[in-house]
Design an enzyme around this catalytic site. Structure first.
Site, PDB file in Angstrom:
ATOM      1  N   GLU A   1      49.329 -27.120  85.163  1.00  0.00           N
ATOM      2  CA  GLU A   1      48.228 -26.217  84.798  1.00  0.00           C
ATOM      3  C   GLU A   1      47.806 -26.438  83.345  1.00  0.00           C
ATOM      4  O   GLU A   1      48.357 -25.827  82.454  1.00  0.00           O
ATOM      5  CB  GLU A   1      48.652 -24.766  85.032  1.00  0.00           C
ATOM      6  CG  GLU A   1      49.020 -24.479  86.470  1.00  0.00           C
ATOM      7  CD  GLU A   1      49.306 -23.002  86.732  1.00  0.00           C
ATOM      8  OE1 GLU A   1      48.885 -22.133  85.935  1.00  0.00           O
ATOM      9  OE2 GLU A   1      49.945 -22.701  87.750  1.00  0.00           O
TER      10      GLU A   1
ATOM     11  N   ASP B   1      43.244 -14.609  90.159  1.00  0.00           N
ATOM     12  CA  ASP B   1      43.140 -14.585  88.691  1.00  0.00           C
ATOM     13  C   ASP B   1      41.755 -15.038  88.221  1.00  0.00           C
ATOM     14  O   ASP B   1      41.609 -15.588  87.135  1.00  0.00           O
ATOM     15  CB  ASP B   1      44.220 -15.457  88.031  1.00  0.00           C
ATOM     16  CG  ASP B   1      45.609 -14.860  88.152  1.00  0.00           C
ATOM     17  OD1 ASP B   1      45.703 -13.668  88.483  1.00  0.00           O
ATOM     18  OD2 ASP B   1      46.593 -15.583  87.927  1.00  0.00           O
TER      19      ASP B   1
ATOM     20  N   TRP C   1      50.583 -16.148  96.631  1.00  0.00           N
ATOM     21  CA  TRP C   1      51.365 -15.953  95.415  1.00  0.00           C
ATOM     22  C   TRP C   1      51.483 -14.444  95.242  1.00  0.00           C
ATOM     23  O   TRP C   1      50.482 -13.767  95.021  1.00  0.00           O
ATOM     24  CB  TRP C   1      50.685 -16.570  94.189  1.00  0.00           C
ATOM     25  CG  TRP C   1      51.561 -16.345  92.989  1.00  0.00           C
ATOM     26  CD1 TRP C   1      51.541 -15.263  92.150  1.00  0.00           C
ATOM     27  CD2 TRP C   1      52.644 -17.166  92.553  1.00  0.00           C
ATOM     28  NE1 TRP C   1      52.538 -15.363  91.221  1.00  0.00           N
ATOM     29  CE2 TRP C   1      53.232 -16.525  91.441  1.00  0.00           C
ATOM     30  CE3 TRP C   1      53.188 -18.370  92.994  1.00  0.00           C
ATOM     31  CZ2 TRP C   1      54.327 -17.056  90.763  1.00  0.00           C
ATOM     32  CZ3 TRP C   1      54.258 -18.890  92.320  1.00  0.00           C
ATOM     33  CH2 TRP C   1      54.821 -18.235  91.204  1.00  0.00           C
TER      34      TRP C   1
END
Length: 487
Positions: free
Chosen positions: A145, A211, A362
């Site tokens: 990431e 997110d 997640w």
């Protein structure tokens, strides 16, 4: 009796044949307190097709690195989490157990350096396969990431393709899988991923369609909206699930290798006013931390649904969106966007209509895994499985011998030694005077501790209550006594 117990397992497996259900596991949940504590044995291996252990990391010499040796390995009275995790396959012959490397805390520079050098790539690949084989994993999940971002290099765009092609060849030669967790944001996708070439190497592409909004915005919004809100414009018009999935396909990812990411947690704000409670309401601070996840700005679904059963939270299903939001003024004007059973069902149906491989979550430890809110455990994951597969999961009869005290040790232990220089107990240990780092502590054969310092990425601080490096602003909202010298 043994035959009767097998029948529900068969029924559950039937609904999984239509697609994948990828279940990420955040291993630090073992350090949570009370009803939020979650260990390997709390995973239900019958409802997932792939379970992914988060995370391993990258050492400075570019070999793969075990991030919490005391929890993950058996050495020196460790808890053997890797071996216990892969042993879950004994309960489901079709289950694949995968090790994820990377994650947000790892950042990008080490991966950028490794991917650019053929010698270092080979060291990473060779050490990864050795670790996977030693502990019985079925593959590797690359969660860098992100390439070219967060301290990476523009050359990562090409080097990531080379790395994944080499990983593909090496892993497939061992009969193992290669998957990746990838961004859902256009601003990251364009510079980071050569999508057509990456698609050639990956068995599954786990798109992190969550997110998309959070307490870093100074207004409320949904972190994982399926479609854009009517007021969205500019960059916000692309921060939704449908745009992300359509964009990956447009850039020539094969739909049948994409798993749609669905969050089992909410992103939360503190409302500036009790008079404005909808989308785009002013909110300049993260929401208060929960008792289990202990991270301002987020709550696990299990925390949200449990509090809704005991407190009078307002739940709103906005007609313009498919996902709910909820708020509760007595809890410091908290406002959370999240997913519930109806919205995950809609997303699973969307994934099926787009011809995707299935869904991904997640993370597994923040579903209602104890069944505190619903008449069955793992209600959200099971709902996704049923909708995508078109079947029904039959619940096995309760077995009184399976109830486990969440604080009961799962492996042979020994009494911890006296405190060392930085270690008071095995596992993750904070520095009470400095939250920019923490210590990994494991028992050694001399009756003391092995300790290793870990530095948190720039912009984050170690959260001693949730056991990971969190946004600095979130950690500081826990109170003045948590990180007095860093906030």
């Amino acid at each position: 009796m043994r035959l009767l117990l097998l029948l529900p397992l068969v029924a559950a497996s039937l609904s999984l044949t239509e697609g994948v259900m990828v279940c990420y596991f955040g291993s630090w949940a073992v350090y949570r307190q009370g009803l939020g504590k979650f260990d390997v044995e709390d995973i239900d291996p019958k409802i997932c097709t792939h379970i992914i252990f988060g995370f391993a990391g990258l050492a400075h010499d570019s070999s793969i690195r075990v991030l919490d040796p005391w929890n993950e390995l058996c050495d020196n009275y460790g808890k053997c989490a890797y071996d216990r995790f892969t042993a879950l396959k004994q309960q489901n012959a079709n289950l694949k157990a995968i090790l994820a490397v990377g994650g947000w805390n790892e950042g990008s520079p080490k991966y950028s350096k490794m991917a650019a050098d053929p010698v270092l790539r080979n060291r990473f690949i060779t050490s990864s396969i050795e670790l996977l084989k030693k502990h019985g994993f079925d593959g590797l999940d690359m969660d860098w990431e992100y390439p070219t971002q967060r301290g990476g290099s523009p050359d990562d765009y090409d080097n990531f393709v080379i790395l994944m092609a080499e990983l593909n060849q090496a892993l497939h030669a061992e009969g193992m899988l290669l998957t990746a967790a990838v961004s859902a944001g256009k601003a990251t996708i364009d510079p980071a991923y050569n999508v057509p070439e990456l698609s050639k190497s990956l068995d599954l592409i786990n798109v992190m369609t969550y997110d998309l909004h959070g307490a870093w915005d100074d207004y409320t919004h949904h972190q994982s909206g399926l479609y854009a809100h009517p007021l969205d414009e500019g960059d916000n018009a692309s921060l939704n699930v449908d745009f992300a999935i359509s964009y990956w396909i447009e850039k020539r990812a094969r739909p049948g290798q994409i798993a749609l990411g669905i969050p089992l947690y909410g992103r939360c704000w503190t409302l500036a006013s009790q008079q404005e409670t909808g989308y785009y309401a002013p909110a300049h601070q993260p929401g208060a931390a929960g008792d289990w996840t202990r991270s301002p700005g987020m709550l696990g679904y299990n925390e949200i649904c449990y509090m809704q059963t005991t407190q009078e939270w307002t739940v709103v299903d906005d007609p313009a969106m498919n996902e709910p939001y909820t708020y509760y003024f007595p809890m410091n004007n908290i406002w959370c966007s999240y997913d519930h059973a109806a919205s995950v069902a809609i997303k699973a149906e969307y994934a099926k209509s787009k011809g995707l491989a299935g869904t991904m979550v997640w993370s597994v430890e923040t579903d209602d895994f104890r069944g505190l809110c619903h008449n069955r455990k793992y209600h959200l994951i099971k709902t996704m499985v049923e909708v995508f597969g078109g079947g029904s999961i039959t619940e096995p009869p309760p077995l009184p011998t399976t109830t486990r005290d969440p604080n009961e040790p799962t492996t042979t232990t020994r009494a911890p030694p006296p405190p060392g220089v930085h270690c008071t107990q095995p596992g993750l240990n904070p520095d009470p005077l400095d939250c920019t780092h923490y210590y990994l502590c494991s028992l050694n054969t001399s009756g003391g501790y092995n300790e290793k310092e870990e530095v948190c990425p720039e912009g984050t601080l170690y959260n001693p209550q949730s056991y990971y490096c969190d946004w600095a602003s979130s950690v500081c909202h826990l109170g003045e006594d948590v990180c007095p010298n860093d906030c």
